[in-house]
Design a protein around this motif. Structure first.
Motif, PDB file in Angstrom:
ATOM      1  N   ALA A 249       0.856  -1.193   0.000  1.00  0.00           N
ATOM      2  CA  ALA A 249       0.000   0.000   0.000  1.00  0.00           C
ATOM      3  C   ALA A 249       0.883   1.231   0.000  1.00  0.00           C
ATOM      4  N   TYR A 250       0.462   2.225  -0.771  1.00  0.00           N
ATOM      5  CA  TYR A 250       1.273   3.429  -0.897  1.00  0.00           C
ATOM      6  C   TYR A 250       0.401   4.645  -0.626  1.00  0.00           C
ATOM      7  N   ALA A 251       0.740   5.367   0.442  1.00  0.00           N
ATOM      8  CA  ALA A 251      -0.024   6.588   0.753  1.00  0.00           C
ATOM      9  C   ALA A 251       0.865   7.786   0.427  1.00  0.00           C
TER      10      ALA A 251
ATOM     11  N   GLY B 175       4.191   7.769   0.970  1.00  0.00           N
ATOM     12  CA  GLY B 175       5.477   7.231   0.534  1.00  0.00           C
ATOM     13  C   GLY B 175       6.672   7.688   1.362  1.00  0.00           C
ATOM     14  N   VAL B 176       6.419   8.429   2.405  1.00  0.00           N
ATOM     15  CA  VAL B 176       7.536   8.972   3.193  1.00  0.00           C
ATOM     16  C   VAL B 176       8.210   7.867   3.998  1.00  0.00           C
ATOM     17  N   ASP B 177       7.402   7.081   4.682  1.00  0.00           N
ATOM     18  CA  ASP B 177       8.017   6.023   5.466  1.00  0.00           C
ATOM     19  C   ASP B 177       8.575   4.931   4.572  1.00  0.00           C
ATOM     20  N   LEU B 178       7.937   4.710   3.436  1.00  0.00           N
ATOM     21  CA  LEU B 178       8.447   3.673   2.534  1.00  0.00           C
ATOM     22  C   LEU B 178       9.880   3.990   2.111  1.00  0.00           C
TER      23      LEU B 178
ATOM     24  N   ILE C 121      -1.739  10.165   8.034  1.00  0.00           N
ATOM     25  CA  ILE C 121      -2.003   9.589   9.357  1.00  0.00           C
ATOM     26  C   ILE C 121      -1.986   8.060   9.257  1.00  0.00           C
ATOM     27  N   GLY C 122      -2.544   7.544   8.158  1.00  0.00           N
ATOM     28  CA  GLY C 122      -2.583   6.089   7.996  1.00  0.00           C
ATOM     29  C   GLY C 122      -1.186   5.503   7.877  1.00  0.00           C
ATOM     30  N   GLY C 123      -0.340   6.170   7.091  1.00  0.00           N
ATOM     31  CA  GLY C 123       1.030   5.696   6.923  1.00  0.00           C
ATOM     32  C   GLY C 123       1.804   5.777   8.221  1.00  0.00           C
TER      33      GLY C 123
ATOM     34  N   TYR D 142       7.402   7.079  15.799  1.00  0.00           N
ATOM     35  CA  TYR D 142       6.360   7.927  15.220  1.00  0.00           C
ATOM     36  C   TYR D 142       5.305   8.240  16.272  1.00  0.00           C
ATOM     37  N   GLU D 143       4.659   9.378  16.080  1.00  0.00           N
ATOM     38  CA  GLU D 143       3.889   9.914  17.199  1.00  0.00           C
ATOM     39  C   GLU D 143       2.381   9.764  17.145  1.00  0.00           C
ATOM     40  N   MET D 144       1.816   9.470  15.967  1.00  0.00           N
ATOM     41  CA  MET D 144       0.351   9.364  15.949  1.00  0.00           C
ATOM     42  C   MET D 144      -0.153   8.302  16.926  1.00  0.00           C
TER      43      MET D 144
ATOM     44  N   GLY E 106      -2.497  -7.609   4.913  1.00  0.00           N
ATOM     45  CA  GLY E 106      -3.560  -7.547   3.913  1.00  0.00           C
ATOM     46  C   GLY E 106      -4.682  -6.596   4.283  1.00  0.00           C
ATOM     47  N   ALA E 107      -4.541  -5.894   5.413  1.00  0.00           N
ATOM     48  CA  ALA E 107      -5.611  -4.993   5.828  1.00  0.00           C
ATOM     49  C   ALA E 107      -5.347  -3.581   5.311  1.00  0.00           C
ATOM     50  N   LEU E 108      -6.424  -2.897   5.030  1.00  0.00           N
ATOM     51  CA  LEU E 108      -6.343  -1.494   4.648  1.00  0.00           C
ATOM     52  C   LEU E 108      -6.807  -0.665   5.838  1.00  0.00           C
TER      53      LEU E 108
ATOM     54  N   GLU F  48       3.153  17.169  24.991  1.00  0.00           N
ATOM     55  CA  GLU F  48       4.459  17.726  25.348  1.00  0.00           C
ATOM     56  C   GLU F  48       5.533  16.925  24.605  1.00  0.00           C
ATOM     57  N   ARG F  49       6.193  17.573  23.655  1.00  0.00           N
ATOM     58  CA  ARG F  49       7.209  16.845  22.885  1.00  0.00           C
ATOM     59  C   ARG F  49       8.518  17.625  22.823  1.00  0.00           C
ATOM     60  N   SER F  50       8.708  18.584  23.733  1.00  0.00           N
ATOM     61  CA  SER F  50       9.917  19.399  23.639  1.00  0.00           C
ATOM     62  C   SER F  50      11.179  18.583  23.955  1.00  0.00           C
TER      63      SER F  50
HETATM   64  C1  LIG Z   1      12.225  14.232   8.111  1.00  0.00           C
HETATM   65  C2  LIG Z   1      11.110  13.441   8.719  1.00  0.00           C
HETATM   66  C3  LIG Z   1      10.639  13.829   9.949  1.00  0.00           C
HETATM   67  C4  LIG Z   1       9.609  13.121  10.542  1.00  0.00           C
HETATM   68  N1  LIG Z   1       9.194  13.520  11.770  1.00  0.00           N
HETATM   69  C5  LIG Z   1       8.199  12.848  12.368  1.00  0.00           C
HETATM   70  C6  LIG Z   1       7.731  13.259  13.616  1.00  0.00           C
HETATM   71  O1  LIG Z   1       8.214  14.229  14.200  1.00  0.00           O
HETATM   72  N2  LIG Z   1       6.723  12.550  14.194  1.00  0.00           N
HETATM   73  C7  LIG Z   1       6.159  11.486  13.566  1.00  0.00           C
HETATM   74  O2  LIG Z   1       5.262  10.905  14.098  1.00  0.00           O
HETATM   75  N3  LIG Z   1       6.595  11.082  12.378  1.00  0.00           N
HETATM   76  C8  LIG Z   1       7.595  11.730  11.760  1.00  0.00           C
HETATM   77  N4  LIG Z   1       8.029  11.305  10.541  1.00  0.00           N
HETATM   78  C9  LIG Z   1       7.439  10.107   9.946  1.00  0.00           C
HETATM   79  C10 LIG Z   1       6.228  10.438   9.071  1.00  0.00           C
HETATM   80  O3  LIG Z   1       5.237  11.021   9.841  1.00  0.00           O
HETATM   81  C11 LIG Z   1       5.756   9.117   8.480  1.00  0.00           C
HETATM   82  O4  LIG Z   1       6.751   8.627   7.647  1.00  0.00           O
HETATM   83  C12 LIG Z   1       4.507   9.310   7.662  1.00  0.00           C
HETATM   84  O5  LIG Z   1       3.433   9.661   8.460  1.00  0.00           O
HETATM   85  C13 LIG Z   1       4.153   8.068   6.927  1.00  0.00           C
HETATM   86  O6  LIG Z   1       3.012   8.348   6.138  1.00  0.00           O
HETATM   87  P1  LIG Z   1       3.010   8.057   4.582  1.00  0.00           P
HETATM   88  O7  LIG Z   1       1.675   8.404   4.098  1.00  0.00           O
HETATM   89  O8  LIG Z   1       4.113   8.744   3.909  1.00  0.00           O
HETATM   90  O9  LIG Z   1       3.218   6.505   4.616  1.00  0.00           O
HETATM   91  P2  LIG Z   1       3.724   5.515   3.507  1.00  0.00           P
HETATM   92  O10 LIG Z   1       5.189   5.625   3.408  1.00  0.00           O
HETATM   93  O11 LIG Z   1       2.951   5.670   2.268  1.00  0.00           O
HETATM   94  O12 LIG Z   1       3.343   4.162   4.204  1.00  0.00           O
HETATM   95  C14 LIG Z   1       3.914   3.713   5.390  1.00  0.00           C
HETATM   96  C15 LIG Z   1       3.537   2.260   5.629  1.00  0.00           C
HETATM   97  O13 LIG Z   1       2.169   2.124   5.879  1.00  0.00           O
HETATM   98  C16 LIG Z   1       1.512   1.384   4.864  1.00  0.00           C
HETATM   99  N5  LIG Z   1       0.256   2.098   4.631  1.00  0.00           N
HETATM  100  C17 LIG Z   1       0.123   3.419   4.382  1.00  0.00           C
HETATM  101  N6  LIG Z   1      -1.172   3.730   4.346  1.00  0.00           N
HETATM  102  C18 LIG Z   1      -1.875   2.607   4.577  1.00  0.00           C
HETATM  103  C19 LIG Z   1      -3.244   2.308   4.698  1.00  0.00           C
HETATM  104  N7  LIG Z   1      -4.187   3.247   4.582  1.00  0.00           N
HETATM  105  N8  LIG Z   1      -3.612   1.035   4.954  1.00  0.00           N
HETATM  106  C20 LIG Z   1      -2.683   0.065   5.073  1.00  0.00           C
HETATM  107  N9  LIG Z   1      -1.377   0.301   4.999  1.00  0.00           N
HETATM  108  C21 LIG Z   1      -0.968   1.559   4.751  1.00  0.00           C
HETATM  109  C22 LIG Z   1       2.468   1.318   3.722  1.00  0.00           C
HETATM  110  O14 LIG Z   1       2.349   0.141   2.993  1.00  0.00           O
HETATM  111  C23 LIG Z   1       3.800   1.378   4.441  1.00  0.00           C
HETATM  112  O15 LIG Z   1       4.152   0.121   4.909  1.00  0.00           O
HETATM  113  C24 LIG Z   1       9.054  11.991   9.908  1.00  0.00           C
HETATM  114  C25 LIG Z   1       9.534  11.599   8.673  1.00  0.00           C
HETATM  115  C26 LIG Z   1      10.559  12.311   8.071  1.00  0.00           C
HETATM  116  C27 LIG Z   1      11.069  11.858   6.753  1.00  0.00           C
END
Ligand SMILES: Cc1cc2nc3c(=O)[nH]c(=O)nc-3n(C[C@H](O)[C@H](O)[C@H](O)COP(=O)(O)OP(=O)(O)OC[C@H]3O[C@@H](n4cnc5c(N)ncnc54)[C@H](O)[C@@H]3O)c2cc1C
Lengths: 163, 276, 779
Positions: free
Chosen positions: B44-46, B48-51, B124-126, B135-137, B172-174, B191-193
């Protein structure tokens, strides 16, 4: 099923149509390798440092974590697209040059694109807002103060040029 | 870097991906069926940041399931007793959306996450599905008693935010949306300072004349740990003695964490009171 | 040296010369180099901290389509000693191109592959089988020195001890797991006997990674006629060429090292990093090879030195410093890299800019099973300033003297030798201290609870030891000037400053001077762009070359004009003689013919050798970083809030003010990160934050509410127009200024970096506990 996609987009004001690209190519590699736009510097390749920041539909996005296929139908600006047709520099570039808001220069194109996006979205940013935006990208050389001043100067220059 | 069996560490990146198939489902049902075609190695690609980080751990993509055309999971809706945030809502969109005002402090808390540039892409989903303790969510949502909604091939199911890391059901879940219950008029303070060392979310729930505070604490390396206490409690320090003694990481020892919780909590209670 | 009375060019030109390239994205880095048929290299790294390699099977990797070269120890062994010497290092040649018998840290390189893409190279690497026999790993200084610690290097590697002067000495393998020890002693130890007090304190220093944004990268091409071309991000191309020549047994004129802009180095990009593997793979494949490390791999390639510093200082009741003994232990990681050089400097700099009758210092390089440590901005001076300037405040407090006065009483005066045989101080240090003290409101400090201020004076020798530099300048018939020298532009502004020096001397607009690209085949020799030496060392060579060129042109013109050289002046490529302006071009064409001519000048600089100087040559210039901090401590959580940070350096004469400011501020913010949060964290052999997301570097939001940098131009530097180097001073004082401010604010002394909230809190609790204990004992 083929593993390429066909894209249409605007890159630095020029329209491209039906460009075929393998699905796995990132925007960073597309810009650098296919379009020869080497001003977009790649560093961490995971979205952290922001050296490869470009502007996509007005928003600053790191080209390394974006696939080429994601720009389909979009408008992309890179550092090469900031200069005016007559070769003169964009006010943001001009301000970075004037105040020496760079050192090694590796982060600079990304910082400039980030700043340009900020000023497009907020023509009158407070120092706080500039700091918040600039905190997206890493500059290991300057200590940021001169970059913040350059963004302030750029905002002034843009306003003057519009007045 | 990832460890290749029998040999050593190899530093991979997105350049190690093979060209993959791409599908663009428009409905939850279609997305789920793609995500369950395991032979195709679906991802799944939302945003793409974490990927981008995952490729560095040698994640491969067989079929990229592009989620952004699924309208059903892109919205924010509010009803009397529930705030629903679609999985595709980015940090930037979410924290700027006025509808979030129904949970006081949520916009501000969410708006502190990551940085401006990342907030345009990251969803938020990613953030939740990445299942990373850093990650903080999960921290915010655990404190808010949020429920996470999923669809898989057997239908819909829901998990509490703090259950996510322990379940095998995610394959396999969305992730479709996040529900934040509005019962008790939750108000949040985050509080995240001290990040990345330590973060703490406190949510105040009204229950008639009483109010309850739900606290989620976390470090960069440890999943959220939850406490609930009545707000009026005079001397709540000893409650935190129940923090398991192994809740500690290389940077923060257990004693300091125990000490810190009430210190920060007192400030949060004050700020929450001011917010009213 | 001629000093110019008035400076025309320098003061009028403020823009950096690399501005256009860098703000337009035109600046070329080694990452932009591509060659036809270029292959991509990737490496396999050890998963263990310490292990013996039993067997490597790379046969499958060699069969993969698109793989053109595989390199393991088996491939190395195919070459005779006259063809390949597969180890490198600065003083000690202990680092193999790929691991031979053992791996010494997690991340150590075991095998390398060159293939048509990075993807294919990595796929091939994943097929390699390596059998390891795990050995106990020692990952801290104390573990490595324990009596039962395993020895990292069972066989002594080849190493040298350079010549030292009066009082200094070095020793290889002085103890188990110590690869190098530097000692320095002056004056009699009896001095301690007369001291009213002797204070012993211990400090711990953390370890950072440079995190330069341009990765480590080399493109190498070994041609069919056995010539080696290397494009690389390297701060010192000439020593690199020498090392490549030694490793690959090739004459130096068969090796060309080319360096473009460097995207940040901070010390990491000295000597062999990615180069040997790229060259070796290209030798096997006979195709150009690009070897670019990822950011994560950078963490496993070079780091700063963590350290334990023990100092014993003897003082009189009035606060006069009399004697100091110190022992410094540097965590050098698994290979010596630049450690012995850093040890020299740490050992040598521990006195700080103060007067003592007796000094005895020892600095050991302790080998551990962690990433190799090497040069890092500050080069040992950051470690010593942290300890030294913290202890000055501690002593002041114990004696009831103000920290400011304690410093004023003991600082060396301008011109006073650092130690016997050394050069004198070349700044008025007290002036600098007054400047930052005033800026931080030292006399009238903020009177809020838990708020305090602190001072510090960072100190190091600058310009490198025994560092020669040469420059060549030529001027075409039209007066276009070509400057050739080996100084790399890596952000420090050399490309601006050096042409400006030439322009000033040639009295011509700076646009007419071009710094030529660097290629060891025709660039004149330079030892390297490091030690803040671009201006103070290379600047002098450039200045002399410009003066040489100028005198040739003036002599020629005088001859043509039938007058004395003293009667004429050079002015924008014309000759001024009284009120007359005579163009030069016709004179040249008239004499040398219509095709014209080029005049050229040469310049050389090196500090004279002297056996009286402890490091064999007196220091070129002294680099100070004055710092002051105003902090508030959150006494409940332990968080430190820096309200104001002031740093100041002395440029001597600023060739470009913006460049000087940028150096001070960038360095200071690196120091701020180290003070509060930035650090590499090891869990035994595992680096747990070795990637840019979890490793936290300062961002704009981390700037203190007020951040002030003050560039002084005291005018006493040895460089052109009285200039000095500026690259490192700003990082030095930050941590100790903050620690001193924290003490001033809440009365607790932090002796370990970073000063994270948990450490501050622990110190506060201990203080409270001791206070209660005192209280009850008084009852
Ligand atoms: C410089 C930097 C700073 C950051 N700072 C913080 C921070 O301070 N606090 C914090 O919490 N995070 C931080 N992050 C992390 C960032 O918040 C997460 O990478 C981002 O939220 C992921 O979301 P995405 O949509 O890009 O996920 P994606 O990269 O698209 O997906 C991430 C994973 O989730 C899966 N996925 C995505 N969406 C779904 C869905 N709907 N259903 C099923 N699977 C799914 C994908 O297959 C993948 O495995 C930071 C990242 C960077 C690069």
């Amino acid at each position: 099923m083929k593993n390429t996609t066909t894209l249409s987009f605007i890159l630095n004001s020029k329209e491209y149509e039906s460009i075929e690209v393998p699905t796995c190519v990132t925007l960073g590699d597309l810009l650098r390798e296919e379009f020869g736009l080497r001003g977009t510097n790649l560093s961490c390749n995971q979205g952290v440092c922001g050296s490869c920041t470009v502007i996509i539909d007005g928003n600053p996005i790191a080209a390394c974590h974006t696939f080429a296929f994601e720009i389909d139908g979009k408008n992309i600006r890179t550092i090469e697209g900031l200069e005016c047709a007559d070769g003169s520099l964009d006010p943001v570039q001009e301000s970075f040059a004037e105040l020496s808001a760079f050192q090694c220069g590796y982060c600079t194109p990304g910082m400039i694109m980030l700043s340009r996006a900020l000023l497009d979205q907020n023509p009158n940013p407070s120092e706080e807002l500039i700091k918040e935006w600039i905190s997206s990208n890493i500059c290991r050389c300057t200590g940021y103060a001169m970059i913040i001043e350059a963004v302030q100067l750029a905002a002034k220059k843009i306003k003057e040029s519009e007045a | 870097m990832y460890q290749a069996s029998n040999s050593g560490l190899i530093s991979t990146s997105s350049r190690d991906l093979n060209a993959f198939k791409m599908v663009k489902p428009k409905t939850i049902a279609d997305a789920v069926s793609y995500l369950n075609d395991f032979d195709s190695v679906p991802v799944a690609y939302a945003g793409g940041v974490d990927l981008a980080t995952a490729y560095r751990e040698n994640k491969q993509i067989g079929t990229l399931v592009w989620l952004k055309e699924i309208d059903e999971i892109s919205d924010i809706t509010v009803s009397d007793d529930n705030l629903r945030i679609g999985a595709l809502v980015t940090h930037g969109q979410g924290s700027a959306n006025e509808k979030l005002a129904c949970v006081r402090g949520l916009q501000e808390s969410w708006g502190k996450i990551a940085n401006v540039r990342i907030r345009f892409s990251a969803t938020i989903g990613g953030n939740l599905m990445a299942l990373r303790t850093s990650y903080e969510m999960p921290i915010l949502l655990s404190a808010l008693k949020a429920r996470i909604n999923f669809a898989n091939k057997d239908g819909l199911f829901t998990l509490a935010a703090d259950e996510m890391s322990q379940t095998p059901r995610l394959t396999g879940a969305l992730l479709t949306s996040v529900d934040i219950p509005l019962k008790g008029k939750p108000q949040i303070d985050y509080e995240r300072s001290m990040r990345p060392l330590y973060t703490q979310a406190a949510v105040k729930f009204q229950d008639g004349d009483n109010s309850l505070i739900r606290i989620a604490i976390a470090t960069e390396h440890l999943p959220p740990y939850i406490f609930e206490i009545p707000e009026r409690l005079e001397d709540f320090d000893q409650i935190f003695e129940s923090l398991p003694p192994d809740y500690a990481d290389l940077r923060l020892d257990n004693n300091y964490i125990r000490y810190l919780i009430p210190v920060i909590l007192k400030r949060q209670i004050k700020r929450l009171a001011k917010g009213q | 040296m001629t000093k110019l009375e008035t400076l025309n060019i320098l003061t009028s030109d403020t823009r950096r010369r690399d501005a256009y390239d860098k703000v337009t994205g035109r600046a070329n880095y080694t990452t932009d180099v591509t060659l036809p048929n270029m292959l991509h290299a990737k490496v396999l790294r050890s998963p263990m901290g310490h292990a013996r390699i039993i067997k490597i099977d790379s046969s499958s990797a060699r069969k993969i389509m698109g793989v053109h070269a595989v390199l393991t120890r088996e491939d190395i062994k195919k070459y005779s000693e006259s063809e390949l010497m597969p180890v490198y290092g600065y003083f000690i040649k202990d680092q193999p191109i790929v691991a031979m018998d053992k791996v010494l840290y997690k991340g150590d390189i075991v095998a390398a592959v060159a293939a048509e893409s990075e993807r294919i190279a990595n796929k091939a690497l994943a097929t390699i089988r390596v059998d390891y026999e795990p050995l106990p790993a020692v990952t801290t200084i104390n573990d490595a020195l324990a009596s039962n610690a395993p020895e990292l290097f069972e066989e002594p590697p080849v190493g040298i001890v350079p010549a030292y002067g009066e009082g200094a000495s070095g020793k290889l393998r002085s103890k188990k797991n110590i690869c190098y020890t530097f000692n320095y002693e002056t004056g009699s130890a009896n001095a301690f006997n007369k001291c009213d007090h002797v204070f012993e304190d211990e400090f711990k220093f953390s370890r950072m990674h440079h995190l330069h944004l341009e990765p480590f990268i080399t493109v190498a091409s070994w041609s069919d006629d056995n010539k080696i071309d290397i494009w690389t991000a390297c701060q010192n191309p000439f020593p690199l060429r020498k090392e490549i020549s030694r490793i690959f047994k090739k004459p130096e004129n068969d090796i060309s090292v080319k360096v473009s802009y460097i995207g940040g180095g901070f010390g990491a990009k000295n000597n062999c990093k990615t180069e040997p593997i790229a060259v070796m793979l290209s030798r096997i494949a006979r195709q150009p090879v690009r070897f670019c490390l990822t950011a994560e791999e950078g963490f496993y390639t070079n780091t700063q030195h963590a350290a334990i510093l023990k100092i014993k200082t003897g003082v009189m009741n009035d606060g006069s410093l009399v004697a100091r003994e110190s022992e410094i232990l540097l965590d050098s990681g698994a290979y010596s890299d630049g450690s012995p050089l850093v040890a020299e400097k740490a050992g040598y700099r521990i006195p700080g800019p103060y007067h003592y009758e007796h000094l005895k210092t020892t600095c050991h390089c302790v080998m551990t099973n962690t990433a190799p440590a090497g040069p890092f901005r500050g080069f040992g001076g950051t470690q010593t300033t942290w300890a030294c300037e913290s202890q000055i405040d501690m002593i002041a407090e114990r004696l009831g003297i103000s920290p400011y006065q304690m410093r004023m009483n003991n600082l060396l005066d301008k011109g006073q030798a650092f130690v016997p045989g050394e050069s004198g101080m070349d700044s008025d240090i007290k002036l600098g201290l007054d400047l930052v003290a005033k800026e931080i409101n030292y006399k009238n400090p903020p009177k809020e609870p838990n708020r305090g201020i602190g001072l510090s004076i960072g100190f190091k020798d600058g310009g490198g030891v025994n560092k020669p530099a040469t420059a060549r300048i030529k001027a075409s018939t039209n007066g276009d000037i070509f400057l050739q020298c080996g100084t790399i532009e890596m952000g420090q502004g050399a490309q601006t400053a050096l042409p400006n020096i030439v322009a000033e001397i040639m009295n011509t607009p700076t646009e007419r001077v071009r710094l030529m690209p660097i290629d060891t085949n025709h660039t004149p020799f330079d030892q390297g762009t490091n030690a803040s030496s671009s201006i103070a060392v290379m600047g002098q060579a450039v200045e002399r070359a410009a003066l040489d060129l100028k005198s040739k042109i003036l002599n020629f013109s005088a001859e043509q004009l039938n007058c004395k050289t003293e009667e004429i002046k050079l002015d924008n490529w014309t000759i001024r003689k009284g009120n007359e302006t005579i163009p030069i071009i016709p004179m040249i064409m008239g004499f040398y013919g219509g095709t014209g001519f080029e005049f050229s000048g040469e310049g050389f600089h090196k500090s004279p050798n002297s056996h009286l100087a402890p490091l064999e040559a007196p220091c070129v210039f002294w680099e100070y970083g004055w710092g002051a901090a105003d902090v508030t401590v959150d006494i409940e959580t332990g968080q430190i809030i820096v309200n104001k940070l002031v740093v100041s350096g002395d440029a001597g004469k600023a060739i470009n003010l913006n460049v000087c400011r940028g150096q001070d501020e960038g360095a200071a913010i690196m120091g701020l990160g180290q003070s509060l949060f930035e650090t590499m964290i090891y869990d035994n052999a595992d680096l747990i934050n070795g990637d840019p997301l979890s490793y936290r570097v300062p961002m704009a939001r981390d700037l203190p509410a007020s951040f002030i940098s003050l560039t002084q131009e005291q005018g006493y530097g040895p460089g052109p127009f009285g200039s000095k180097g500026m690259g490192e001073g700003g990082i030095l004082p930050v941590a100790s200024a903050i620690a001193n401010a924290v003490y001033n604010a809440v009365g607790v002394r932090l002796t370990e970096l970073p000063m994270s909230p948990d450490r501050v809190n622990k110190a506060l609790l201990e203080k409270q506990y001791n206070y209660c204990k005192q209280d009850t004992s008084r009852d």
